[in-house]
Design a protein around this motif. Sequence first.
Motif, mmCIF file in Angstrom:
data_model
loop_
_atom_site.group_PDB
_atom_site.id
_atom_site.type_symbol
_atom_site.label_atom_id
_atom_site.label_comp_id
_atom_site.label_asym_id
_atom_site.label_seq_id
_atom_site.Cartn_x
_atom_site.Cartn_y
_atom_site.Cartn_z
ATOM 1 N N THR A 149 0.850 -1.190 0.000
ATOM 2 C CA THR A 149 0.000 0.000 0.000
ATOM 3 C C THR A 149 0.887 1.242 0.000
ATOM 4 O O THR A 149 2.109 1.138 0.177
ATOM 5 N N LEU A 150 0.251 2.397 -0.144
ATOM 6 C CA LEU A 150 1.005 3.656 -0.081
ATOM 7 C C LEU A 150 1.733 3.794 1.256
ATOM 8 O O LEU A 150 2.871 4.269 1.311
ATOM 9 N N GLU A 151 1.068 3.343 2.333
ATOM 10 C CA GLU A 151 1.682 3.415 3.666
ATOM 11 C C GLU A 151 2.927 2.530 3.722
ATOM 12 O O GLU A 151 3.961 2.929 4.272
ATOM 13 N N HIS A 152 2.826 1.307 3.163
ATOM 14 C CA HIS A 152 3.978 0.397 3.131
ATOM 15 C C HIS A 152 5.140 1.032 2.368
ATOM 16 O O HIS A 152 6.294 0.947 2.792
ATOM 17 N N TYR A 190 2.895 -0.359 -9.703
ATOM 18 C CA TYR A 190 2.973 0.766 -8.766
ATOM 19 C C TYR A 190 2.970 2.137 -9.460
ATOM 20 O O TYR A 190 3.003 3.155 -8.795
ATOM 21 N N LEU A 193 -0.065 4.022 -8.381
ATOM 22 C CA LEU A 193 0.059 4.511 -6.996
ATOM 23 C C LEU A 193 0.993 5.705 -6.931
ATOM 24 O O LEU A 193 0.771 6.625 -6.142
#
Length: 196
Positions: A149-152, A190, A193
Amino acid sequence: MTEHKGQVVGYVRVSTADQNEARQVEALGPVDKMFSEKVSGKNTHDRAQLQEMLTYVRDGDRVRVKSPDRLARSTTDLLALVEQLKAKGVALEFVDNPALNSDTPQGEFMLTVLAAIAQLERKTIRERQAEGIAIAKRDGKYEKAPKLTLEHIAEARARVDAGVPKALVARNLGVSRQTLYAALSGSGKYAALAAV
C-alpha cells in the motif's frame, strides 16, 4: 503397573450461547469424562474444549459425539481429527451415524471414501481456479493487486533512506526485492500509486 482401561469421553458442541447442549449430552449416554463448549465450529484451533479433549484422550479411549457436524464443520477437518485420534489409538463413535465409527470396517471404509471425495474436491477447485486465471490472463483481465500500500511504500522509503538494506526491508514486508524496487520507483503495478 495397572493397564489403562479405556475411557468413554464425550464431546458436545453447540454453536451459540442460547442453544442448549442437554439434548446432545442425553444422546451420548453415560461417559467417563465430558467436554462441552458453546462456540462456532468454524475453526478447530479456536475451540478450547476440543483441544483439551484431544490432549486428554489416551490409547484405548473412545470419543463419543452425537454427529460429525458437532465435531467438525468440513470433511477436511473431520478427517484430520479422525487421523489425529487414530494416531493416539483412540476410537471415534458417532451416535447418529454409526456407519462412520472409526473402529469398524464399514466406518473405516466410509471415512476412506470421504477422504477421497475431499481430495477430489480440492483438486477440482484448484483446476477451476487455474482455468479461470488462464482465461482471465488470456483476455487481459487478470491483474493481481499490488502487494504494498502507499503506507507500506512510505515506510519502506523511510527505512531505506535511514540506511536499512533493501533486501531486509523487502523481507520484513513479505515481498520480493523486485516488488520493493518497483514500488519505490513507481513502475509496473505501482505506476498508478506513484501518480496518486
